[in-house]
Design an enzyme around this catalytic site. Structure first.
Site, mmCIF file in Angstrom:
data_model
loop_
_atom_site.group_PDB
_atom_site.id
_atom_site.type_symbol
_atom_site.label_atom_id
_atom_site.label_comp_id
_atom_site.label_asym_id
_atom_site.label_seq_id
_atom_site.Cartn_x
_atom_site.Cartn_y
_atom_site.Cartn_z
ATOM 1 N N ASP A 239 -7.498 0.813 -2.914
ATOM 2 C CA ASP A 239 -6.257 0.055 -3.061
ATOM 3 C C ASP A 239 -6.119 -0.500 -4.493
ATOM 4 O O ASP A 239 -5.052 -0.959 -4.883
ATOM 5 C CB ASP A 239 -6.237 -1.132 -2.074
ATOM 6 C CG ASP A 239 -5.206 -0.945 -0.961
ATOM 7 O OD1 ASP A 239 -4.340 -0.062 -1.089
ATOM 8 O OD2 ASP A 239 -5.282 -1.701 0.029
ATOM 9 N N GLN B 12 -6.654 -3.050 5.443
ATOM 10 C CA GLN B 12 -5.198 -3.185 5.569
ATOM 11 C C GLN B 12 -4.798 -4.668 5.539
ATOM 12 O O GLN B 12 -5.326 -5.479 6.291
ATOM 13 C CB GLN B 12 -4.722 -2.524 6.876
ATOM 14 C CG GLN B 12 -3.228 -2.511 7.055
ATOM 15 C CD GLN B 12 -2.503 -1.640 6.005
ATOM 16 O OE1 GLN B 12 -2.995 -0.590 5.609
ATOM 17 N NE2 GLN B 12 -1.340 -2.107 5.573
ATOM 18 N N LYS C 94 -1.482 6.683 6.849
ATOM 19 C CA LYS C 94 -2.528 6.948 5.848
ATOM 20 C C LYS C 94 -3.559 7.927 6.408
ATOM 21 O O LYS C 94 -3.970 8.877 5.751
ATOM 22 C CB LYS C 94 -3.205 5.627 5.440
ATOM 23 C CG LYS C 94 -2.297 4.732 4.608
ATOM 24 C CD LYS C 94 -2.822 3.320 4.457
ATOM 25 C CE LYS C 94 -1.788 2.460 3.732
ATOM 26 N NZ LYS C 94 -2.157 1.046 3.606
#
Ligand code: NAD
Length: 293
Positions: free
Chosen positions: A117, A94, A50
């Protein structure tokens, strides 16, 4: 029939090219902050990817690599600091988190405008209500892939196998918005094959190698394999999807694993980061306009 291969790379490139052109309309370069707790190898490699991809398209990126033992309070404090930092446009924690940290309060603590997200309850609500917000990356990436290959969901029967909050359920919301007739199947669905055979568009998001076999697929269906499963090979492990490769003899189009949906997830994250910066830009301008007598 041998299915047309729907490769993720070109679709991801198109998504990134669009995100890159929108960068020039922003007053500041969007800054993505990724927070990782511990050293889980899969998380370490996802976060590295990422960070690398964000820099490649010209975003700022910071990885906060915290110790496994970091307390929930300390994590919430960092999120609070980033929420108030106007130079932090995207915040991603994460997952999975270590056992002693509860996921829900952590996700709920992220400013919804920075929740790249798309997991914050406010973004989930926006998704189902058709309001603007930040969509979850994998399902939104899947929709971007369908659009890239000119595959319309309108008026077609879509069956999703898997009902998770990160893939199955939000994908159902996006397909409904795209005017598909949507069925979600899951581990308690009786006679799964009878359900999947109805699909014009079949999506597998389960996490079981080869679960979807040719007999479960309607001739000419489009099959999207979200699953990623590590299986032992004679020499080394390899990644396979939830869809058996023989399904290519029945489907009209099918995503490979790896190289299918995977690249879209990261591309959509970066598109979401640009989108988050745009939303924050408009939000600040609206606040300024209200404050001006
Ligand atoms: P999950 O474990 O949260 O959910 C799996 C779902 O599958 C559940 O809803 C369960 O009811 C259903 N299920 C389990 N066994 C079943 C069976 N025998 N028949 C029918 N349904 C069954 O998983 P998830 O987080 O949604 O991920 C699903 C898969 O997608 C995994 O392989 C994961 O690695 C992969 N994934 C890929 C990406 C990507 O970027 N390509 C992103 C996220 C997840």
């Amino acid at each position: 029939m041998s299915a047309r291969e729907l490769r993720g790379g070109p679709a991801a490139d198109a998504l990134l090219a669009d995100a890159r052109t929108r960068l020039s309309d922003l007053s500041a370069t969007p800054h993505l902050h990724v927070i990782r707790l511990g050293e889980d190898p899969a998380s370490v490699s996802y976060v590295r990817l990422k960070d690398k991809k964000a820099r490649e398209i010209g975003l700022h990126s910071t990885v906060h690599a915290l110790g496994e033992e970091t307390s929930e309070e300390a994590l919430l404090e960092l999120i609070g600091t980033l929420n108030h930092d106007e130079h932090a446009h995207g915040i991603l924690v994460q997952l999975p988190l270590p056992r002693h940290v509860s996921t829900e309060p952590v996700i709920a603590a992220i400013d919804p405008f920075k929740d790249v997200d798309g997991f914050h309850p406010s973004n989930v609500g926006s998704l189902w209500s058709g309001l603007p917000g930040l969509p979850p990356c994998t399902p939104a990436g899947v929709m971007a892939m369908l659009a890239h290959y000119g595959i319309s969901a309108a008026g077609r029967r879509a069956v999703i196998v898997g009902r998770s909050n990160i893939v199955g359920k939000p994908l159902a919301a996006l397909l409904l918005r795209a005017d598909a007739t949507v069925t979600i199947a899951h581990s308690r669905t009786p006679d799964l094959a009878q359900v999947t055979r109805q699909a014009d568009l079949l999506f597998a998001a389960v996490g079981r190698a080869g679960l979807i076999t040719p007999e479960m697929v309607q001739e000419g269906a489009v099959v999207v394999d979200v699953g990623i499963n590590r299986v032992r090979g004679p020499e080394r492990d390899r990644l396979v999807g939830d869809v058996h490769p023989d399904v290519a003899t029945v489907a009209s189009a099918m995503t490979p694993v790896p190289g299918g949906v995977g690249p879209l997830t990261v591309a959509q994250l970066l598109a979401n980061t640009v989108r988050a910066a745009e939303l924050q830009h408009y939000q600040r301008h609206a606040a300024l306009r209200q404050a001006t007598p």
